[in-house]
Design a protein around this motif. Structure first.
Motif, PDB file in Angstrom:
ATOM      1  N   MET A  28     -76.738  45.006  -3.257  1.00 25.31           N
ATOM      2  CA  MET A  28     -75.763  44.874  -4.327  1.00 25.31           C
ATOM      3  C   MET A  28     -74.339  44.764  -3.784  1.00 25.31           C
ATOM      4  O   MET A  28     -73.503  44.038  -4.344  1.00 25.31           O
ATOM      5  CB  MET A  28     -75.876  46.058  -5.289  1.00 25.31           C
ATOM      6  CG  MET A  28     -77.123  46.023  -6.134  1.00 25.31           C
ATOM      7  SD  MET A  28     -77.221  44.505  -7.131  1.00 25.31           S
ATOM      8  CE  MET A  28     -78.844  44.660  -7.843  1.00 25.31           C
ATOM      9  N   LEU A  32     -72.170  41.536  -4.729  1.00 23.83           N
ATOM     10  CA  LEU A  32     -70.913  41.694  -5.460  1.00 23.83           C
ATOM     11  C   LEU A  32     -69.728  41.207  -4.628  1.00 23.83           C
ATOM     12  O   LEU A  32     -68.761  40.670  -5.174  1.00 23.83           O
ATOM     13  CB  LEU A  32     -70.720  43.154  -5.853  1.00 23.83           C
ATOM     14  CG  LEU A  32     -71.165  43.538  -7.267  1.00 23.83           C
ATOM     15  CD1 LEU A  32     -70.301  42.833  -8.307  1.00 23.83           C
ATOM     16  CD2 LEU A  32     -72.623  43.203  -7.510  1.00 23.83           C
ATOM     17  N   THR A  35     -69.824  37.526  -5.072  1.00 20.89           N
ATOM     18  CA  THR A  35     -69.521  37.174  -6.458  1.00 20.89           C
ATOM     19  C   THR A  35     -68.032  37.304  -6.749  1.00 20.89           C
ATOM     20  O   THR A  35     -67.428  36.435  -7.391  1.00 20.89           O
ATOM     21  CB  THR A  35     -70.314  38.066  -7.421  1.00 20.89           C
ATOM     22  OG1 THR A  35     -71.711  37.907  -7.169  1.00 20.89           O
ATOM     23  CG2 THR A  35     -70.020  37.708  -8.864  1.00 20.89           C
ATOM     24  N   THR A 183     -79.135  38.579  -8.825  1.00 23.17           N
ATOM     25  CA  THR A 183     -79.140  40.025  -9.032  1.00 23.17           C
ATOM     26  C   THR A 183     -80.293  40.441  -9.932  1.00 23.17           C
ATOM     27  O   THR A 183     -80.996  41.424  -9.669  1.00 23.17           O
ATOM     28  CB  THR A 183     -77.810  40.476  -9.648  1.00 23.17           C
ATOM     29  OG1 THR A 183     -76.740  40.137  -8.768  1.00 23.17           O
ATOM     30  CG2 THR A 183     -77.803  41.978  -9.894  1.00 23.17           C
ATOM     31  N   THR A 227     -76.550  49.961  -8.186  1.00 24.71           N
ATOM     32  CA  THR A 227     -75.722  48.789  -8.476  1.00 24.71           C
ATOM     33  C   THR A 227     -74.250  49.162  -8.537  1.00 24.71           C
ATOM     34  O   THR A 227     -73.389  48.453  -8.000  1.00 24.71           O
ATOM     35  CB  THR A 227     -76.151  48.142  -9.797  1.00 24.71           C
ATOM     36  OG1 THR A 227     -77.533  47.779  -9.720  1.00 24.71           O
ATOM     37  CG2 THR A 227     -75.324  46.901 -10.072  1.00 24.71           C
ATOM     38  N   GLY A 231     -72.062  47.881  -5.748  1.00 28.97           N
ATOM     39  CA  GLY A 231     -71.148  46.915  -6.330  1.00 28.97           C
ATOM     40  C   GLY A 231     -69.707  47.315  -6.165  1.00 28.97           C
ATOM     41  O   GLY A 231     -68.832  46.470  -5.902  1.00 28.97           O
ATOM     42  N   THR A 235     -67.066  45.122  -4.224  1.00 31.96           N
ATOM     43  CA  THR A 235     -65.905  44.644  -4.980  1.00 31.96           C
ATOM     44  C   THR A 235     -64.610  45.045  -4.313  1.00 31.96           C
ATOM     45  O   THR A 235     -63.670  44.244  -4.219  1.00 31.96           O
ATOM     46  CB  THR A 235     -65.956  45.193  -6.416  1.00 31.96           C
ATOM     47  OG1 THR A 235     -67.143  44.721  -7.058  1.00 31.96           O
ATOM     48  CG2 THR A 235     -64.747  44.745  -7.215  1.00 31.96           C
ATOM     49  N   THR A 273     -66.269  43.874 -12.548  1.00 31.09           N
ATOM     50  CA  THR A 273     -67.507  43.182 -12.186  1.00 31.09           C
ATOM     51  C   THR A 273     -68.670  44.125 -11.876  1.00 31.09           C
ATOM     52  O   THR A 273     -69.803  43.875 -12.328  1.00 31.09           O
ATOM     53  CB  THR A 273     -67.256  42.246 -10.993  1.00 31.09           C
ATOM     54  OG1 THR A 273     -66.167  41.368 -11.295  1.00 31.09           O
ATOM     55  CG2 THR A 273     -68.488  41.409 -10.691  1.00 31.09           C
ATOM     56  N   PRO A 274     -68.470  45.236 -11.123  1.00 31.06           N
ATOM     57  CA  PRO A 274     -69.619  46.130 -10.868  1.00 31.06           C
ATOM     58  C   PRO A 274     -70.233  46.689 -12.147  1.00 31.06           C
ATOM     59  O   PRO A 274     -71.451  46.817 -12.247  1.00 31.06           O
ATOM     60  CB  PRO A 274     -68.997  47.250 -10.014  1.00 31.06           C
ATOM     61  CG  PRO A 274     -67.803  46.634  -9.389  1.00 31.06           C
ATOM     62  CD  PRO A 274     -67.263  45.666 -10.388  1.00 31.06           C
ATOM     63  N   PHE A 277     -72.350  43.951 -13.762  1.00 33.08           N
ATOM     64  CA  PHE A 277     -73.604  43.761 -13.032  1.00 33.08           C
ATOM     65  C   PHE A 277     -74.534  44.957 -13.229  1.00 33.08           C
ATOM     66  O   PHE A 277     -75.766  44.792 -13.254  1.00 33.08           O
ATOM     67  CB  PHE A 277     -73.318  43.534 -11.550  1.00 33.08           C
ATOM     68  CG  PHE A 277     -73.146  42.092 -11.186  1.00 33.08           C
ATOM     69  CD1 PHE A 277     -74.013  41.460 -10.312  1.00 33.08           C
ATOM     70  CD2 PHE A 277     -72.116  41.337 -11.725  1.00 33.08           C
ATOM     71  CE1 PHE A 277     -73.871  40.127  -9.982  1.00 33.08           C
ATOM     72  CE2 PHE A 277     -71.953  40.007 -11.401  1.00 33.08           C
ATOM     73  CZ  PHE A 277     -72.831  39.397 -10.539  1.00 33.08           C
TER      74      PHE A 277
END
Length: 297
Positions: A28, A32, A35, A183, A227, A231, A235, A273-274, A277
C-alpha cells in the motif's frame, strides 16, 4: 475462551506478520506513493492548463507587415491608435525592436539588425473582454486602420501545448484509476489468502456463533489499518518529493510553469488519498469475504 477473545486473536493474525512487517503495508505504501505522484502531476497540469486558457483567451498579436519602413511605422501608429479606441482592448503595446532582434537571432543571426531586412512590427494586445466575438471585432478594426496589418490569436500557435496538457491530464487520471483498481485487486487477493490461511479459526468462530458479517469485520479492520498506515507513509514520501520538485520549479521563472504549482486545495486532496484508498480497500475486503464465506456455506 470467549468468542470475543477468539475474535481479537484472529484479528491480530488475519494477515502475515512474520518479522514484524506485513507485506500489505509495504504494498500500500508503494501504491499510494505512485498514485500521489500521478495525482500531483495531473493537478499541476490542470492548473497550468487553466492558466494557459486564461492567458490565451485575453491576448492577441497584431503584425504590421510592410517592406517600406516608413509605411510600416505609419501603419503601426494607425493600428495602435485604433486599438486604443476599442472598448474590448485593455492594452496595446508594440514589441520593442531590440526584443524582436533577440528573438530572431537564433534563426537569422545578426541579419535581423539590418535595416534592409523587412521585420514586421508586432503589437501585443490584452483584451478587456475576452472571446471570439471581441477578437473578430478587433481584427476588423485593425484591418480597417491598416491594410498591411493582420491579427493572430495566440491560441492558434499554442494549441499544441494545450492539447499536450489535456493528454497529460487524461493520462494522469487514467493512472490514478488504474492504481485504484490494482489496490482493489490486491485487497481481494489478501482477503482470499487470509480466509484460506485462517480457515480453522474462522470455523471455530462460526461454531461459537459468529456470523459472516462479524468475520468480515476482522478482515476489514486489518486491511483498513494496513492501508492507512502504508498509505500514509507512501503519501508523505510522495508529497515531500512533490514539494522538492515544485521548489525547484519556482526558480525557473516561467509564467506557464508557475501556473502548474499546486494550490492549497490540491495539497489537501493529496493528503486525503490514504483515507479514500482505505475506504475502497475496506469495501472490497468486506464484499470479497462475505462472498467467499457464502460460497463455502
Amino acid at each position: 475462551m470467549s468468542a470475543h477473545a477468539l475474535a481479537g486473536a484472529a484479528d491480530r493474525r488475519i494477515l502475515d506478520e512474520r518479522g514484524g512487517t506485513r507485506a500489505m503495508t509495504w504494498i500500500m505504501a508503494i501504491m499510494l506513493f505512485l498514485t500521489v505522484l500521478a495525482a500531483a502531476f495531473g493537478l499541476g497540469m490542470v492548473n497550468a492548463a487553466g492558466t494557459l486558457d486564461r492567458q490565451l483567451a485575453g491576448r492577441l498579436t497584431v503584425q504590421v507587415v510592410s517592406a517600406d519602413p516608413a509605411q510600416r511605422d505609419r501603419d503601426t501608429r494607425a493600428v495602435v491608435a485604433a486599438l486604443a479606441q476599442m472598448p474590448a482592448v485593455k492594452r496595446a503595446v508594440p514589441v520593442d525592436r531590440a526584443r524582436l532582434d533577440e528573438l530572431l537571432r537564433p534563426w537569422l543571426g545578426d541579419v535581423s539588425r539590418n535595416a534592409d531586412v523587412p521585420i514586421p512590427t508586432l503589437i501585443d494586445v490584452d483584451m478587456s473582454v475576452p472571446g471570439e466575438e471581441s477578437a473578430t471585432l478587433v481584427a476588423k478594426g485593425v484591418r480597417a486602420a491598416a491594410a498591411s496589418a493582420r491579427v493572430d490569436s495566440q491560441s492558434r500557435w499554442l494549441s499544441p501545448v494545450a492539447d499536450f496538457m489535456r493528454t497529460m491530464i487524461a493520462g494522469s487520471a487514467a493512472l490514478v484509476l488504474l492504481m485504484a483498481a490494482a489496490t482493489t485487486a490486491v485487497v481481494l487477493l489478501a482477503a482470499r489468502a487470509g480466509l484460506e490461511t485462517h480457515r480453522d479459526t474462522i470455523a471455530v468462530l462460526h461454531m461459537l456463533g459468529s456470523t459472516d458479517v462479524q468475520v468480515a469485520r476482522l478482515f476489514q479492520r486489518r486491511i483498513a489499518l494496513d492501508t492507512v498506515i502504508g498509505g500514509a507513509a507512501g503519501t508523505v514520501a510522495a508529497m515531500v518529493a512533490v514539494w522538492a520538485v515544485t521548489r525547484e520549479m519556482t526558480g525557473i521563472g516561467s509564467e506557464l510553469i508557475g501556473g502548474a504549482m499546486l494550490m492549497q486545495r490540491d495539497w489537501l486532496l493529496l493528503a486525503s488519498t490514504p483515507l479514500l484508498f482505505a475506504i475502497v480497500a475496506t469495501v472490497a475486503a468486506r464484499m470479497a469475504v462475505l462472498r467467499r464465506l457464502g460460497q463455502v456455506q
